[in-house]
Design a protein around this motif. Structure first.
Motif, PDB file in Angstrom:
ATOM      1  N   LEU A   1      42.586  -3.300 -45.653  1.00 33.49           N
ATOM      2  CA  LEU A   1      41.450  -3.616 -44.789  1.00 33.49           C
ATOM      3  C   LEU A   1      40.798  -4.925 -45.212  1.00 33.49           C
ATOM      4  CD1 LEU A   1      39.844  -0.094 -44.393  1.00 33.49           C
ATOM      5  CD2 LEU A   1      40.797  -1.503 -42.553  1.00 33.49           C
TER       6      LEU A   1
ATOM      7  N   GLY B   1      44.384  -6.168 -42.720  1.00 30.95           N
ATOM      8  CA  GLY B   1      45.294  -5.141 -42.214  1.00 30.95           C
ATOM      9  C   GLY B   1      46.705  -5.211 -42.739  1.00 30.95           C
ATOM     10  N   SER B   2      47.094  -6.329 -43.378  1.00 27.31           N
ATOM     11  CA  SER B   2      48.433  -6.404 -43.958  1.00 27.31           C
ATOM     12  C   SER B   2      48.440  -7.375 -45.126  1.00 27.31           C
ATOM     13  CB  SER B   2      49.474  -6.824 -42.918  1.00 27.31           C
ATOM     14  OG  SER B   2      49.291  -8.171 -42.556  1.00 27.31           O
TER      15      SER B   2
ATOM     16  N   ALA C   1      51.331  -2.794 -44.281  1.00 26.95           N
ATOM     17  CA  ALA C   1      50.291  -2.949 -43.264  1.00 26.95           C
ATOM     18  C   ALA C   1      49.781  -1.592 -42.813  1.00 26.95           C
ATOM     19  CB  ALA C   1      50.840  -3.705 -42.056  1.00 26.95           C
ATOM     20  N   LEU C   2      48.596  -1.633 -42.228  1.00 25.95           N
ATOM     21  CA  LEU C   2      48.099  -0.474 -41.518  1.00 25.95           C
ATOM     22  C   LEU C   2      48.882  -0.366 -40.215  1.00 25.95           C
ATOM     23  CD1 LEU C   2      44.284  -1.132 -41.943  1.00 25.95           C
ATOM     24  CD2 LEU C   2      45.604   0.654 -43.068  1.00 25.95           C
ATOM     25  N   THR C   3      49.176   0.829 -39.794  1.00 21.11           N
ATOM     26  CA  THR C   3      49.793   1.028 -38.486  1.00 21.11           C
ATOM     27  C   THR C   3      48.728   0.804 -37.422  1.00 21.11           C
ATOM     28  OG1 THR C   3      49.249   3.376 -38.459  1.00 21.11           O
ATOM     29  CG2 THR C   3      51.419   2.759 -39.388  1.00 21.11           C
ATOM     30  N   PRO C   4      49.118   0.685 -36.170  1.00 26.71           N
ATOM     31  CA  PRO C   4      48.103   0.602 -35.115  1.00 26.71           C
ATOM     32  C   PRO C   4      47.127   1.785 -35.158  1.00 26.71           C
ATOM     33  CG  PRO C   4      50.205  -0.086 -34.236  1.00 26.71           C
ATOM     34  CD  PRO C   4      50.467   0.457 -35.633  1.00 26.71           C
TER      35      PRO C   4
ATOM     36  N   GLU D   1      44.751   1.108 -38.037  1.00 29.77           N
ATOM     37  CA  GLU D   1      43.796   0.052 -37.671  1.00 29.77           C
ATOM     38  C   GLU D   1      42.701   0.605 -36.766  1.00 29.77           C
ATOM     39  OE1 GLU D   1      45.317  -3.667 -36.266  1.00 29.77           O
ATOM     40  OE2 GLU D   1      47.003  -3.563 -37.657  1.00 29.77           O
ATOM     41  N   ARG D   2      43.095   1.385 -35.759  1.00 32.30           N
ATOM     42  CA  ARG D   2      42.097   1.957 -34.849  1.00 32.30           C
ATOM     43  C   ARG D   2      41.142   2.882 -35.599  1.00 32.30           C
ATOM     44  NH1 ARG D   2      46.525   2.254 -31.522  1.00 32.30           N
ATOM     45  NH2 ARG D   2      46.891   4.437 -32.012  1.00 32.30           N
TER      46      ARG D   2
ATOM     47  N   THR E   1      39.008   0.713 -38.242  1.00 31.89           N
ATOM     48  CA  THR E   1      38.123  -0.247 -37.589  1.00 31.89           C
ATOM     49  C   THR E   1      36.954   0.501 -36.969  1.00 31.89           C
ATOM     50  OG1 THR E   1      39.958  -1.729 -37.145  1.00 31.89           O
ATOM     51  CG2 THR E   1      37.971  -2.040 -35.826  1.00 31.89           C
TER      52      THR E   1
END
Length: 100
Positions: free
Chosen positions: A13, A17-18, A79-82, A85-86, A89
């Motif tokens: 984060l 995110g990556s 990385a965070l996956t989508p 991230e959702r 965030t």
């Protein structure tokens, strides 16, 4: 979820995110030390093994995984996956609103 996974998520984060796995390990080592440092071999192994364990468990469970290797299985970029991230965030934005 293992505590090391929470530290990995926090590091990602903070890096948008990556990040490369070494950057993640260095971030975790720096947070623990309270000053910028390079991760020791022990911390590297703890972080790398924690990430691998998470991926193994995440493959067999629901909900969707929070972490992945966006450039493929042989990549050292994490990385965070989508979904991750959702989730994070939304949590971070909600937390900021409560503080003010």
């Amino acid at each position: 979820m293992e505590p090391i996974v929470a530290e990995i998520i926090e590091a990602l984060l903070r890096r948008g995110g990556s990040a490369h796995r070494q950057v993640v390990a260095d971030h975790i080592a720096s947070v623990r030390a309270g000053l910028p440092v390079t991760a020791t071999r022990e911390i590297q192994q703890e972080v790398y093994a924690g990430f691998e364990r998470y991926l193994e468990v995440a493959r067999t469970r629901r909900p969707a995984p929070l972490l992945h290797r966006p450039l493929g299985l042989d990549s050292y970029r994490w990385a965070l996956t989508p979904s991750g991230e959702r989730l994070f965030t939304r949590v971070t934005a909600h937390s900021r609103r409560q503080v003010h």
